[in-house]
Design a protein around this motif. Structure first.
Motif, short mmCIF file in Angstrom:
data_model
loop_
_atom_site.label_atom_id
_atom_site.label_comp_id
_atom_site.label_asym_id
_atom_site.label_seq_id
_atom_site.Cartn_x
_atom_site.Cartn_y
_atom_site.Cartn_z
N VAL A 123 36.71 14.02 -26.51
CA VAL A 123 37.60 14.88 -25.46
C VAL A 123 36.58 15.65 -24.61
CG1 VAL A 123 39.93 16.67 -24.86
CG2 VAL A 123 39.60 14.83 -26.18
N TRP A 124 35.54 16.88 -24.58
CA TRP A 124 34.67 17.77 -24.31
C TRP A 124 34.58 16.22 -23.25
CZ3 TRP A 124 35.15 22.09 -22.86
CH2 TRP A 124 34.21 23.14 -22.59
N ASP A 125 33.16 15.32 -23.47
CA ASP A 125 32.99 14.58 -22.96
C ASP A 125 33.55 13.97 -21.55
OD1 ASP A 125 30.39 12.97 -22.79
OD2 ASP A 125 31.70 11.56 -23.10
N TYR A 126 34.89 13.41 -22.33
CA TYR A 126 35.53 13.29 -21.13
C TYR A 126 36.14 13.40 -19.59
CZ TYR A 126 40.43 11.02 -19.21
OH TYR A 126 41.04 10.36 -18.96
N LEU A 127 36.05 15.06 -20.41
CA LEU A 127 36.83 16.45 -19.00
C LEU A 127 35.13 16.62 -18.70
CD1 LEU A 127 38.75 18.43 -21.73
CD2 LEU A 127 39.92 16.81 -20.21
N PRO B 32 25.94 14.35 -18.43
CA PRO B 32 25.46 14.88 -18.81
C PRO B 32 25.68 16.74 -19.52
CG PRO B 32 23.94 15.68 -17.30
CD PRO B 32 25.08 14.55 -16.97
N GLU B 33 26.83 16.77 -18.24
CA GLU B 33 27.22 18.55 -18.29
C GLU B 33 27.61 18.97 -20.41
OE1 GLU B 33 30.66 21.04 -16.55
OE2 GLU B 33 30.31 18.63 -16.15
N SER B 34 28.05 17.55 -20.58
CA SER B 34 29.20 17.84 -21.70
C SER B 34 27.40 18.00 -23.23
CB SER B 34 29.41 16.88 -22.26
OG SER B 34 29.09 15.41 -22.95
#
Length: 203
Positions: A77-81, A85-87
């Motif tokens: 979910v975090w990588d989707y939001l 490379p921010e995640s």
């Protein structure tokens, strides 16, 4: 059905039914053979002796697995939001956490569960003394025909434990078609329970 007292069999007005439905498995499937025997032993302990199954051992394993899956879902979910490379930092933490939990799970199943497939409690009829604890653990190696079963009793008041084991060929309990001969296997479980109970009475 009343719980067994002092290791004796449950006394019922009706005869205990040792088998409701025949169990048939692929006799060349080691896992299926082990599961069938484990389930049969569990049936005897729960239905013949009236012991109450405790799921605490399995629940802890499920809890570890649930937390590990939670980290995986959070990373997804975090990588989707916040796309890579921010995640990246969060992904690293989640991946490391997942593998750490898998390591913990491996240690738990190896050193805590130890092949235990049933934890059953023998309730005190008066409800005063702590419950006695029965554990069944088994092992059947791949490509092996020797079924190893151990039964452990722990006295709720004293904490004293007693263990009995059997190791027999699975061919003793299955016919040529892979049908479990419950009437041949059930006496093995009953005998183990009786021996342990007899030792307790001597003590």
């Amino acid at each position: 059905m009343k719980p067994a007292k002092n290791g004796d069999e449950v006394e019922n007005d009706t005869k205990w039914n040792i088998e409701e439905k025949p169990v048939k498995i692929d006799k060349w499937d080691t896992a299926a053979v082990k599961n069938a025997l484990d389930d049969a032993a569990k049936k005897v302990m729960k239905e013949k002796f009236g012991y109450v199954e405790s799921h605490r051992l399995m629940d802890l394993r499920l809890l570890i697995c649930t937390i590990a899956v939670g980290f995986s879902l959070f990373a997804l979910v975090w990588d989707y939001l916040r796309p890579f490379p921010e995640s990246r930092p969060v992904l690293i933490i989640c991946v490391l956490s997942y593998f750490v939990l898998m390591g913990i799970l491996t240690l738990y199943t190896t050193y805590m569960e130890k092949g235990i497939f049933l934890v059953a409690l023998q309730k005190d009829e008066a409800g005063v003394d702590p419950d006695d604890r029965w554990e069944l653990a088994s092992m059947l190696k791949k490509y092996d025909d020797m079924y190893h079963l151990s039964m452990t009793f722990q006295d709720g008041k004293t904490g004293i434990t007693r263990t009995k084991e059997i190791s027999k060929c699975v061919a003793n309990y299955f016919d040529e078609n892979g049908l479990l001969c419950f009437d041949l296997f059930e006496p093995e479980i009953t005998q183990l329970q009786s021996k342990i109970s007899a030792e307790g009475k001597k003590d």
